[in-house]
Write an enzyme that holds these catalytic residues in place. Sequence first.
Site, PDB file in Angstrom:
ATOM      1  N   VAL A  76       0.659  -1.027  -0.169  1.00  0.00           N
ATOM      2  CA  VAL A  76      -0.147   0.028  -0.051  1.00  0.00           C
ATOM      3  C   VAL A  76       0.912   1.130   0.167  1.00  0.00           C
ATOM      4  O   VAL A  76       1.562   1.477   1.155  1.00  0.00           O
ATOM      5  CB  VAL A  76      -0.861  -0.040   1.044  1.00  0.00           C
ATOM      6  CG1 VAL A  76      -1.731   1.325   1.331  1.00  0.00           C
ATOM      7  CG2 VAL A  76      -2.098  -1.229   0.955  1.00  0.00           C
ATOM      8  N   PRO A  77       1.057   1.886  -1.157  1.00  0.00           N
ATOM      9  CA  PRO A  77       2.138   2.738  -1.446  1.00  0.00           C
ATOM     10  C   PRO A  77       2.095   4.270  -0.532  1.00  0.00           C
ATOM     11  O   PRO A  77       1.971   5.214  -1.259  1.00  0.00           O
ATOM     12  CB  PRO A  77       2.279   2.985  -2.858  1.00  0.00           C
ATOM     13  CG  PRO A  77       0.674   3.000  -3.274  1.00  0.00           C
ATOM     14  CD  PRO A  77       0.191   1.689  -2.276  1.00  0.00           C
ATOM     15  N   CYS A  78       2.167   4.012   0.679  1.00  0.00           N
ATOM     16  CA  CYS A  78       2.295   5.591   1.513  1.00  0.00           C
ATOM     17  C   CYS A  78       3.564   6.233   0.932  1.00  0.00           C
ATOM     18  O   CYS A  78       3.798   7.382   1.566  1.00  0.00           O
ATOM     19  CB  CYS A  78       2.260   5.078   3.173  1.00  0.00           C
ATOM     20  SG  CYS A  78       3.531   3.955   3.450  1.00  0.00           S
ATOM     21  N   HIS A  79       4.487   5.496   0.300  1.00  0.00           N
ATOM     22  CA  HIS A  79       5.836   6.255   0.167  1.00  0.00           C
ATOM     23  C   HIS A  79       5.544   7.259  -0.974  1.00  0.00           C
ATOM     24  O   HIS A  79       6.298   8.155  -1.190  1.00  0.00           O
ATOM     25  CB  HIS A  79       7.049   5.511  -0.223  1.00  0.00           C
ATOM     26  CG  HIS A  79       6.675   4.642  -1.368  1.00  0.00           C
ATOM     27  ND1 HIS A  79       5.956   3.341  -1.142  1.00  0.00           N
ATOM     28  CD2 HIS A  79       6.801   4.497  -2.691  1.00  0.00           C
ATOM     29  CE1 HIS A  79       5.863   2.673  -2.409  1.00  0.00           C
ATOM     30  NE2 HIS A  79       6.376   3.492  -3.425  1.00  0.00           N
ATOM     31  N   ARG A  80       4.400   7.350  -1.615  1.00  0.00           N
ATOM     32  CA  ARG A  80       4.148   8.188  -2.866  1.00  0.00           C
ATOM     33  C   ARG A  80       3.545   9.341  -2.403  1.00  0.00           C
ATOM     34  O   ARG A  80       3.311  10.367  -3.348  1.00  0.00           O
ATOM     35  CB  ARG A  80       3.202   7.208  -3.686  1.00  0.00           C
ATOM     36  CG  ARG A  80       3.995   6.343  -4.356  1.00  0.00           C
ATOM     37  CD  ARG A  80       3.081   5.417  -5.461  1.00  0.00           C
ATOM     38  NE  ARG A  80       3.774   4.240  -5.722  1.00  0.00           N
ATOM     39  CZ  ARG A  80       3.089   3.080  -6.087  1.00  0.00           C
ATOM     40  NH1 ARG A  80       1.853   3.120  -6.400  1.00  0.00           N
ATOM     41  NH2 ARG A  80       3.869   2.104  -6.511  1.00  0.00           N
TER      42      ARG A  80
END
Length: 167
Positions: free
Chosen positions: A134-138
């Site tokens: 779940v791409p929270c780094h984006r």
Amino acid sequence: MTRKTFEHLLLKQHPTRMGAMVLARTPQGLYGVWFVGQKHFPTALGGTEAPNDALLCEAAAQIDTYLAGTRRAFDLPLDLTRGTAFQRAVWQALQSIACGQTLSYGALAVQLGQPQAVRAVAAAVGRNPLSLVVPCHRVLGVDGSLTGYAGGLERKRALLQLEQHHD
């Protein structure tokens, strides 16, 4: 959450080029993907080590191909039942940010129909239990700055650079 909540988890330790990770699953799907020692790493994970579990092995393989630059999206069943309803809505919204794209915390709050809730959105992003998948780094600051990442800003920078070079 109490320790009892975690007793049903199956766990796998997974070394990656960005550091050791712990993967966890429930019968419903992948429940957690954490860098060892990251902020909000659950210190009292119960559960059973299951290094050969099919879902955990598939998650590890997909993480490896993502980090190798040959995978752009994850295709895994997820268990997003933990957290508040608001946190779950934020985690669902994170999944709509495509590989190689970014969004500000404010834009994410607007997307969720809660433009005044930027800090609450940022807090929920920070509590994402499924790093990478779940791409929270984006999610970036309003000015494009790298802010907050439970796995550390160096990892966030490296992940964003990796995604810019995906084929």
